[in-house]
Write a protein that holds these residues in place. Structure first.
Motif, PDB file in Angstrom:
ATOM      1  N   LEU A  91       0.937  -0.919   0.016  1.00 62.56           N
ATOM      2  CA  LEU A  91      -0.118   0.276   0.054  1.00 62.56           C
ATOM      3  C   LEU A  91       0.662   1.071  -0.251  1.00 62.56           C
ATOM      4  O   LEU A  91       0.430   2.058  -0.569  1.00 62.56           O
ATOM      5  CB  LEU A  91      -0.780  -0.163   1.513  1.00 62.56           C
ATOM      6  N   PRO A  92       1.771   1.529   0.652  1.00 62.92           N
ATOM      7  CA  PRO A  92       2.745   2.448   0.110  1.00 62.92           C
ATOM      8  C   PRO A  92       3.160   3.055  -0.298  1.00 62.92           C
ATOM      9  O   PRO A  92       3.221   4.545  -1.011  1.00 62.92           O
ATOM     10  CB  PRO A  92       3.483   2.555   1.673  1.00 62.92           C
ATOM     11  N   LEU A  93       3.287   2.135  -0.915  1.00 70.66           N
ATOM     12  CA  LEU A  93       3.754   2.052  -2.927  1.00 70.66           C
ATOM     13  C   LEU A  93       2.705   1.866  -3.766  1.00 70.66           C
ATOM     14  O   LEU A  93       2.917   3.695  -4.528  1.00 70.66           O
ATOM     15  CB  LEU A  93       4.567   0.697  -2.991  1.00 70.66           C
ATOM     16  N   LEU A  94       2.065   1.641  -4.177  1.00 66.43           N
ATOM     17  CA  LEU A  94       0.351   1.852  -4.497  1.00 66.43           C
ATOM     18  C   LEU A  94      -0.314   3.113  -4.468  1.00 66.43           C
ATOM     19  O   LEU A  94      -0.594   4.223  -5.081  1.00 66.43           O
ATOM     20  CB  LEU A  94      -0.340   1.105  -4.622  1.00 66.43           C
TER      21      LEU A  94
ATOM     22  N   ASP B 237      -1.422   6.489  -6.636  1.00 69.11           N
ATOM     23  CA  ASP B 237      -2.931   6.644  -6.541  1.00 69.11           C
ATOM     24  C   ASP B 237      -2.786   7.388  -4.934  1.00 69.11           C
ATOM     25  O   ASP B 237      -3.256   6.118  -4.571  1.00 69.11           O
ATOM     26  CB  ASP B 237      -4.369   5.164  -7.283  1.00 69.11           C
ATOM     27  N   GLU B 238      -3.127   8.575  -4.999  1.00 64.30           N
ATOM     28  CA  GLU B 238      -2.814   8.643  -3.904  1.00 64.30           C
ATOM     29  C   GLU B 238      -4.480   8.196  -2.223  1.00 64.30           C
ATOM     30  O   GLU B 238      -3.881   8.419  -1.304  1.00 64.30           O
ATOM     31  CB  GLU B 238      -2.784   9.975  -3.202  1.00 64.30           C
TER      32      GLU B 238
ATOM     33  N   MET C 136       3.167  -2.311  -9.841  1.00 66.44           N
ATOM     34  CA  MET C 136       1.900  -2.189 -11.073  1.00 66.44           C
ATOM     35  C   MET C 136       0.891  -2.880 -11.500  1.00 66.44           C
ATOM     36  O   MET C 136       1.337  -4.339 -10.200  1.00 66.44           O
ATOM     37  CB  MET C 136       3.129  -2.044 -12.508  1.00 66.44           C
ATOM     38  N   VAL C 137       0.085  -2.238 -11.181  1.00 68.14           N
ATOM     39  CA  VAL C 137      -1.466  -3.288 -10.954  1.00 68.14           C
ATOM     40  C   VAL C 137      -1.845  -2.963 -12.627  1.00 68.14           C
ATOM     41  O   VAL C 137      -1.929  -1.247 -13.434  1.00 68.14           O
ATOM     42  CB  VAL C 137      -2.339  -2.920  -9.982  1.00 68.14           C
TER      43      VAL C 137
END
Length: 145
Positions: free
Chosen positions: A14-17, A21-22, A49-50
């Motif tokens: 989540l921290p990277l995601l 996308d904030e 990446m997703v």
């Protein structure tokens, strides 16, 4: 650098995601149905990446994020190149990206070979619960590349 498939426990990134996308509720809209890969430098996650399959031959990159220590070193471009190869191998004719109008972000995707093909007016003001500002630009419309 090594790219690893992340089939489960995606929220541990989540921290990277959130760099890509904030708003967590927006990430939740695509994370579980999306395919996720992480770029590793040894044991360190350098980026994520997703992407989702929209149809038989169309994929969309939903989130691309590179850890600050790895930004500007080609990691993001390397990840996009790998994603393009994966999508081609899966029979995709199209890989789309939706992004804000930040010159830095648009420039990155253009350098990766993407070109603008549409726009969704008011996307960021409609779906986000707070103003999104990138490089001094308040995002309103989403550009489709």
């Amino acid at each position: 650098m090594q790219l690893k498939w992340i089939p489960t426990e995606k929220k541990r990134f989540l921290p990277l995601l959130l760099l890509g996308d904030e708003q967590e509720s927006m990430i939740d809209r695509y994370l579980m149905r999306g395919t996720m890969y992480a770029a590793y430098d040894g044991e360190t996650a350098a980026g994520v990446m997703v992407f989702v399959r929209l149809s038989q031959d169309v994929y969309e990159l939903k989130n691309l994020a590179v850890a600050p220590a790895y930004q500007g070193k080609g990691v993001g471009k390397w990840m996009v190149q790998n994603l393009c190869a994966m999508c081609r191998a899966r029979g995709a004719a199209v890989l789309r990206v939706g992004t804000g109008e930040s010159p830095r972000t648009l420039g990155f995707y253009q350098r990766c070979g993407f070109a603008e093909c549409g726009r969704e007016a008011g996307f960021f003001t409609r779906y986000y619960d707070h103003p999104i500002v990138e490089d001094g630009v308040t995002l309103r419309d989403m550009k489709a590349l």
